[in-house]
Structures are given as C-alpha cells and as structure tokens.
Design a protein around this motif. Structure first.
Motif: not given
Length: 326
Positions: A165, A184-186, A188-189, A204, A208-210, A227, A229
């Motif tokens: 994160a 790659q967004l691995n 979580g946030g 994802l 994932t929370t942006l 996942q 988003l």
C-alpha cells in the motif's frame, strides 16, 4: 579514495569508520586477473557527503553519508542500500537488482537503473521533496508499503508494480507511475493529497482503493483485473483513457466523489461483465457499461454511442442525460 581487491574467492571492502572523509570514491571487488567483478560486499561511510566515481561488485553495496550522495559513474551490484543527509541523487545509470534508501533533513531521492529488473524494498524520505525511480532494465517493483508526504515518480521500460500500500499511514503528496508494458496495482490502496497518474495499461491484482484530497486520478489506458476498484477523489476528476474490463472485468466499480468520471471506452462488454457500477458524481460515457448487477449513475454526458446493459438487475440514471448525435 580508490580501493580495489583482487581475490577469486571474494574479499569484502568495509570502510565504515564515521570519520572517513573523501570527496570521491572508487570501490571495486575484482577477481585475481582484475578483469571481472566478484561477489564481495562493499560498505562505505563518510562524515560528509561524497560522490561515487565507480563501485563494482556482484554482491551488496551499502553507502552512508552525513551529507548528500551523488555520482559520476556507475554502481554495479545486487542490492544498494543508501543513507544520506540532504539527498541521494544517483542518476548516472546503474546495474542493480535492489534498492533501499533513507534520506533525512532535506533533498530528494533519485535513482536511474539501466540494467536488470529492480526491486525497491524500502524508502524513507522526509515530508518534503520527490522520490524518482527510473528503471530502464525491465520491471520496477515496489515490494513494501511507502508512507510520508513526498511525491513519488516511478517509470519502467517494463511494468511498474506496487506490491504494498502507498500512503496508508501518511498520504503521499502525489503518485506518477509510467510503465511501458503496464502498471500493476497489487498493494490494496494508494492514498495521496494530490494527483495520481497511471500511464500504461493498468492491472488490478488486489481489491484497490485510490484516494485523493479533491484531486484528479488519471489512467491513460485500459484497466483490467477481477478485483473491486473504488475511487475516492472527492471533487477531483477521474479519467480513463481506455476501456475498463474488456479483457478481465473488475467485480465492483465504485466512485464515491462528487467529481466527474470520464470514460474513454466501454465499462465491460457483453462477454466481460462487471458485477456492478456505482457513481456518486456525474459521468462522461463513451460506449456504455455492461454488468450482471445494478448500475447507478447520476448525470450522464454521452461522448459516443453507448449501451447501458444489466443482465440481471436495473440501470438507474438519476440525473439528466445529454449528448448524442453520433
């Protein structure tokens, strides 16, 4: 200072007395014929800042400066660990596989790697400045969580991979990630006070929370991955340059902010359906949305011919629909 060892079985170079003081260092662990680097750890400590002329080994490198670190030549090794007071600027173009950096007081952290995939295992940077990591040798992986209010700029000739994160404890100022083969967004946030920008196809690898503080989130290309988003940009604008989920659809897509969400392509398609789509703010839609569950939109502006299709639930548009004539 020039130090060279020549020993086929490896001889470490350890110069860690806190009173060392040299302007430039050349440290090399070489074989007996002096024609190749060997696996021998190199460690150097300086009472002030110093410049790296050359460092060569097939093992780890540890550099500690009570001042700023700079370079005028390449560092070759496995994992480079640095500690500086006032910044670490190592932009010559190095041959490393790992990087871990600590900087205190002021200044920035910058590394340019030219050979090998690179894993960044830790960054400690003050609540100012910018951390810039460029890897021209393949993938760039951030293997751990990153925190504190600095700007992160990451670019790779392969993929930029976030495995931990970002900003989960203390938000980063901003994140700008560019991967030739994707991002790659691995982890979580990702939480920032400022903007977030992802250049390259995004994948994802985890729910994932942006999150931003009323600032924009921008994806230049497609987004895929099975996942959830969630986008929490407040009054900031969220922009997607490509389709979402037309290869592997996300499950739940949720935007909680009041700012506009602009879709550059379809959200899913008839064979790749999201579970649901929920937007609290307005949307600019180009191609429509395909889900198995509910779709909830507010005001919608159509920038292209669009189909809103839920195979097993409802489509709810709570505001005006404008655009058309395609």
């Amino acid at each position: 200072l020039t130090v060279k060892t020549t020993n086929n079985s490896g001889s470490a170079i350890t110069l860690t007395n806190a009173s060392n003081e040299f302007t430039n260092v050349d440290l090399r662990a070489r074989n007996l014929a002096d024609n190749a680097n060997i696996a021998a750890a190199i460690s150097y400590t300086d009472v002030t800042g110093f410049n790296v002329n050359t460092i060569g080994t097939l093992s780890t490198v540890n550099l500690t400066a009570n001042g700023a670190l700079s370079d005028s030549g390449a560092i070759t090794g496995t994992t480079l660990t640095t500690s500086s007071v006032g910044g670490t600027i190592l932009d010559f173009g190095h041959a490393l596989t790992g990087f871990n950096a600590t900087n205190t007081t002021s200044g920035n952290i910058q590394l340019v790697n030219s050979t090998n995939a690179l894993t960044v295992s830790g960054i400690a940077q003050p609540s100012t400045g910018t951390v810039t990591i460029t890897n021209n040798g393949g993938n760039l992986t951030f293997s751990s969580a990153l925190n504190n209010s600095y700007a992160l700029v990451a670019s790779s000739s392969g993929s930029v991979i976030f495995s931990g994160a970002l900003g989960g404890t203390t938000p980063l100022t901003s994140v700008n990630a560019t991967g030739t083969t994707g991002v790659q967004l691995n982890g979580g946030g990702i939480t920032t006070t400022g903007t977030q920008s992802y250049t390259g196809a995004a994948t994802l690898g985890a729910a994932t929370t942006l999150t931003t503080t009323n600032n924009n989130i921008t994806f230049s290309s497609t987004v895929n991955g099975a996942q959830t988003l969630t986008l929490a940009a407040g009054s900031g604008v969220v922009s997607f340059g490509g389709a979402i989920g037309t290869t592997t659809a996300p499950t739940v897509f949720n935007s909680t902010g009041g700012g506009n969400v602009s879709f550059g392509g379809t959200v899913g398609d008839s064979t790749h359906r999201l579970t649901s789509v929920t937007l609290a703010g307005s949307a600019t839609v180009n191609g429509g949305a395909f889900t198995s569950g509910a779709q909830t939109f507010n005001a919608v502006t159509l920038s292209g011919a669009s189909t809103f299709d839920s195979s097993a639930s409802t489509v709810n548009i709570g505001g005006a629909v404008t655009g058309g004539g395609f």
